[in-house]
Design a protein around this motif. Structure first.
Motif, PDB file in Angstrom:
ATOM      1  N   ASN A 124      46.095  49.086  42.548  1.00 30.28           N
ATOM      2  CA  ASN A 124      45.201  49.767  43.500  1.00 30.28           C
ATOM      3  C   ASN A 124      44.179  48.795  44.078  1.00 30.28           C
ATOM      4  O   ASN A 124      43.875  48.845  45.271  1.00 30.28           O
ATOM      5  N   GLN A 125      43.637  47.902  43.256  1.00 34.09           N
ATOM      6  CA  GLN A 125      42.680  46.899  43.749  1.00 34.09           C
ATOM      7  C   GLN A 125      43.340  45.989  44.774  1.00 34.09           C
ATOM      8  O   GLN A 125      42.748  45.673  45.815  1.00 34.09           O
ATOM      9  N   SER A 155      44.118  46.084  52.353  1.00 40.00           N
ATOM     10  CA  SER A 155      43.711  46.829  53.537  1.00 40.00           C
ATOM     11  C   SER A 155      42.393  46.330  54.096  1.00 40.00           C
ATOM     12  O   SER A 155      42.195  46.325  55.300  1.00 40.00           O
ATOM     13  N   ARG A 156      41.503  45.830  53.250  1.00 39.56           N
ATOM     14  CA  ARG A 156      40.246  45.250  53.755  1.00 39.56           C
ATOM     15  C   ARG A 156      40.534  44.006  54.581  1.00 39.56           C
ATOM     16  O   ARG A 156      39.936  43.787  55.625  1.00 39.56           O
ATOM     17  N   ARG A 179      43.689  47.839  47.986  1.00 41.40           N
ATOM     18  CA  ARG A 179      42.397  47.950  48.690  1.00 41.40           C
ATOM     19  C   ARG A 179      42.004  46.619  49.320  1.00 41.40           C
ATOM     20  O   ARG A 179      41.557  46.571  50.451  1.00 41.40           O
TER      21      ARG A 179
END
Length: 126
Positions: free
Chosen positions: A97-98, A104-105, A101
């Protein structure tokens, strides 16, 4: 004398009959004794078999107890391994998940920084 002889004959016949009857009883008793001896021997053999089976049972019970302890230990190891696996799966899911994220950042910052200049876009590169 004839009467005495006749009386002796009758007594002799009775004695012979009793003797024959006693011989038959003795033969029957002897046969019964042999049968009893045979049964006694079979009983001893069965008792030895029972003792041997009881010893075997004790050995098997001891082995079963050992296997039961081993099984319990393995169940504990399995539970620990399953708990460890669950923790590792959670850590992997969190890391995944990290990474998603962060990806996507970077995509968003890459789109926002695309208009600023090429220098900014290359500074994010590894």
């Amino acid at each position: 004398m004839a009467a005495e002889l006749s009386q002796a004959h009758v007594q002799l016949h009775q004695i012979q009959t009793e003797a024959r009857s006693l011989r038959e009883e003795m033969a029957a008793a002897w046969e019964t004794g042999r049968h009893a001896e045979s049964l006694s021997q079979r009983l001893e053999e069965r008792e030895l078999q029972i003792e041997e089976l009881l010893r075997g049972k004790s050995v098997l019970e001891a082995a079963l107890a050992g296997e039961s302890e081993r099984r319990q230990a393995l169940e504990i190891e399995l539970a620990a391994a399953q708990a460890s696996l669950a923790v590792q799966e959670k850590v992997m899911a969190d890391l995944h998940n990290q990474l998603l994220r962060q990806g996507s950042r970077r995509k968003r910052s890459g789109r926002e920084g695309a208009g600023v200049g090429a220098k900014t876009a290359t500074s994010d590169a590894p």
